[in-house]
Design a protein around this motif. Structure first.
Motif, mmCIF file in Angstrom:
data_model
loop_
_atom_site.group_PDB
_atom_site.id
_atom_site.type_symbol
_atom_site.label_atom_id
_atom_site.label_comp_id
_atom_site.label_asym_id
_atom_site.label_seq_id
_atom_site.Cartn_x
_atom_site.Cartn_y
_atom_site.Cartn_z
ATOM 1 N N LEU A 42 -6.494 0.139 -4.983
ATOM 2 C CA LEU A 42 -7.331 0.407 -3.762
ATOM 3 C C LEU A 42 -8.059 -0.802 -3.198
ATOM 4 O O LEU A 42 -8.937 -1.597 -4.424
ATOM 5 C CB LEU A 42 -8.278 1.965 -4.872
ATOM 6 C CG LEU A 42 -7.381 3.343 -5.002
ATOM 7 C CD1 LEU A 42 -8.155 4.126 -5.626
ATOM 8 C CD2 LEU A 42 -6.233 3.870 -4.209
ATOM 9 N N LYS A 43 -7.981 -1.225 -2.709
ATOM 10 C CA LYS A 43 -8.729 -2.726 -2.113
ATOM 11 C C LYS A 43 -10.116 -1.836 -1.136
ATOM 12 O O LYS A 43 -10.846 -2.689 -0.746
ATOM 13 C CB LYS A 43 -7.942 -3.439 -1.270
ATOM 14 C CG LYS A 43 -6.725 -4.199 -1.855
ATOM 15 C CD LYS A 43 -5.926 -4.255 -1.612
ATOM 16 C CE LYS A 43 -4.712 -5.035 -2.443
ATOM 17 N NZ LYS A 43 -4.325 -6.411 -2.355
ATOM 18 N N ASP A 44 -9.961 -1.036 -0.165
ATOM 19 C CA ASP A 44 -11.367 -0.218 0.213
ATOM 20 C C ASP A 44 -11.232 0.894 0.095
ATOM 21 O O ASP A 44 -10.521 2.344 -0.311
ATOM 22 C CB ASP A 44 -10.666 -0.800 2.224
ATOM 23 C CG ASP A 44 -9.240 -0.171 2.708
ATOM 24 O OD1 ASP A 44 -9.101 0.648 2.146
ATOM 25 O OD2 ASP A 44 -8.997 -1.097 3.796
ATOM 26 N N ILE A 45 -12.277 1.823 1.281
ATOM 27 C CA ILE A 45 -12.449 3.443 1.524
ATOM 28 C C ILE A 45 -11.946 3.861 1.450
ATOM 29 O O ILE A 45 -10.038 4.573 1.500
ATOM 30 C CB ILE A 45 -13.676 3.752 1.671
ATOM 31 C CG1 ILE A 45 -14.469 4.791 2.025
ATOM 32 C CG2 ILE A 45 -13.983 2.807 3.461
ATOM 33 C CD1 ILE A 45 -14.325 5.757 0.357
ATOM 34 N N ASN A 46 -10.558 3.219 2.597
ATOM 35 C CA ASN A 46 -9.205 3.926 3.206
ATOM 36 C C ASN A 46 -8.203 4.316 2.289
ATOM 37 O O ASN A 46 -7.332 5.492 1.885
ATOM 38 C CB ASN A 46 -8.493 2.706 4.555
ATOM 39 C CG ASN A 46 -9.733 3.416 5.318
ATOM 40 O OD1 ASN A 46 -10.998 3.917 5.542
ATOM 41 N ND2 ASN A 46 -9.858 1.968 6.880
ATOM 42 N N ASP A 47 -8.193 3.262 1.710
ATOM 43 C CA ASP A 47 -6.756 3.474 0.209
ATOM 44 C C ASP A 47 -7.394 4.371 -0.550
ATOM 45 O O ASP A 47 -6.938 4.860 -1.586
ATOM 46 C CB ASP A 47 -7.224 1.997 -0.506
ATOM 47 C CG ASP A 47 -5.791 1.276 0.543
ATOM 48 O OD1 ASP A 47 -6.471 1.080 0.591
ATOM 49 O OD2 ASP A 47 -5.423 -0.468 0.234
ATOM 50 N N ALA A 48 -8.753 4.391 -1.111
ATOM 51 C CA ALA A 48 -9.802 5.684 -2.020
ATOM 52 C C ALA A 48 -9.437 6.707 -1.106
ATOM 53 O O ALA A 48 -8.640 7.704 -2.083
ATOM 54 C CB ALA A 48 -11.197 5.518 -2.291
ATOM 55 N N THR A 100 -7.129 -0.947 -9.911
ATOM 56 C CA THR A 100 -5.616 -0.991 -9.726
ATOM 57 C C THR A 100 -5.769 0.961 -10.502
ATOM 58 O O THR A 100 -6.213 0.831 -12.241
ATOM 59 C CB THR A 100 -5.052 -1.452 -10.361
ATOM 60 O OG1 THR A 100 -5.208 -2.454 -9.658
ATOM 61 C CG2 THR A 100 -3.443 -0.843 -10.234
ATOM 62 N N THR A 101 -5.115 1.575 -9.757
ATOM 63 C CA THR A 101 -5.027 3.254 -10.637
ATOM 64 C C THR A 101 -4.417 3.159 -11.761
ATOM 65 O O THR A 101 -3.327 2.040 -12.289
ATOM 66 C CB THR A 101 -4.840 4.150 -9.655
ATOM 67 O OG1 THR A 101 -3.308 4.327 -9.291
ATOM 68 C CG2 THR A 101 -5.649 4.486 -7.975
ATOM 69 N N SER A 102 -4.223 4.769 -12.423
ATOM 70 C CA SER A 102 -3.665 4.716 -13.691
ATOM 71 C C SER A 102 -2.215 4.591 -13.209
ATOM 72 O O SER A 102 -0.922 4.608 -14.097
ATOM 73 C CB SER A 102 -4.099 5.929 -14.616
ATOM 74 O OG SER A 102 -3.627 6.836 -14.134
ATOM 75 N N VAL A 103 -1.800 5.097 -11.876
ATOM 76 C CA VAL A 103 -0.456 5.347 -11.238
ATOM 77 C C VAL A 103 0.157 3.713 -10.515
ATOM 78 O O VAL A 103 0.960 3.391 -10.171
ATOM 79 C CB VAL A 103 -0.189 6.178 -10.601
ATOM 80 C CG1 VAL A 103 -0.254 7.230 -11.321
ATOM 81 C CG2 VAL A 103 -0.473 6.369 -9.632
ATOM 82 N N LEU A 142 -17.426 3.221 -6.682
ATOM 83 C CA LEU A 142 -16.609 1.842 -6.566
ATOM 84 C C LEU A 142 -16.606 1.061 -5.081
ATOM 85 O O LEU A 142 -16.099 -0.675 -5.458
ATOM 86 C CB LEU A 142 -14.598 1.752 -6.663
ATOM 87 C CG LEU A 142 -14.017 2.472 -7.937
ATOM 88 C CD1 LEU A 142 -12.618 2.570 -7.857
ATOM 89 C CD2 LEU A 142 -14.252 1.222 -8.679
ATOM 90 N N ALA A 143 -17.049 2.049 -4.316
ATOM 91 C CA ALA A 143 -17.665 1.628 -3.196
ATOM 92 C C ALA A 143 -19.346 0.502 -3.130
ATOM 93 O O ALA A 143 -19.943 0.056 -3.038
ATOM 94 C CB ALA A 143 -17.896 2.357 -2.130
#
Length: 151
Positions: free
Chosen positions: A123-129, A116-119, A56-57
């Motif tokens: 996630l907008k950036d690596i920190n969110d990931a 956007t995950t299944s829940v 995703l990055a």
């Protein structure tokens, strides 16, 4: 962010301690009422961390495309994992978080494709990931604990 890396490392060590002593047959067993097994869950954690953080990055994953195909979200075990393959999976399970921490420190995660995950967590950036990955790992820790009761 160091806390996230430390938590990931410790949770993976805990998972391996929980399954210590299980035979390869037990690791591959799919108990009645379940759709996967312990070995699949551990490989799935390796794959998901790679997809969330690297793919995703816009970066190349550090695992094979075949591993991604076999263990990504929406899959289920299609074959019996051998003891030698499981040893390789365990090695990746422990080593890739260290590589992720190193790569993060080098600042290579400069772009990110919002996801956007299944829940329903976006996630907008690596920190969110990195943060979401810990939640995902916790979910699968719970699944592994349940599977262990039935193998």
């Amino acid at each position: 962010m160091n806390k996230n890396f430390d938590t990931l490392k410790k949770s993976r060590i805990l998972i391996l301690k929980i399954i210590e002593g299980l035979s390869i047959e037990q690791l591959n067993k799919i108990p009645e009422g379940f759709k996967n097994n312990i070995a699949w869950n551990i490989a799935h954690l390796v794959v998901t961390q790679q997809l969330l953080c690297y793919k995703l990055a816009g970066l190349k994953c550090l695992i094979s495309d075949e591993m991604i195909t076999d263990f990504q979200k929406g899959t289920a075990p299609t074959y019996t994992i051998s003891e030698s393959e499981f040893e390789k999976i365990k090695m990746l399970f422990l080593e890739l978080p260290e590589k992720l921490k190193s790569d993060y420190g080098k600042g290579i995660f400069t772009e990110y494709n919002e996801y956007t995950t299944s829940v329903a967590v976006t996630l907008k950036d690596i920190n969110d990931a990195l943060t979401f990955n810990l939640l995902h790992e916790g979910i699968h820790l719970g699944v592994i604990l349940q599977l262990k009761k039935f193998v």
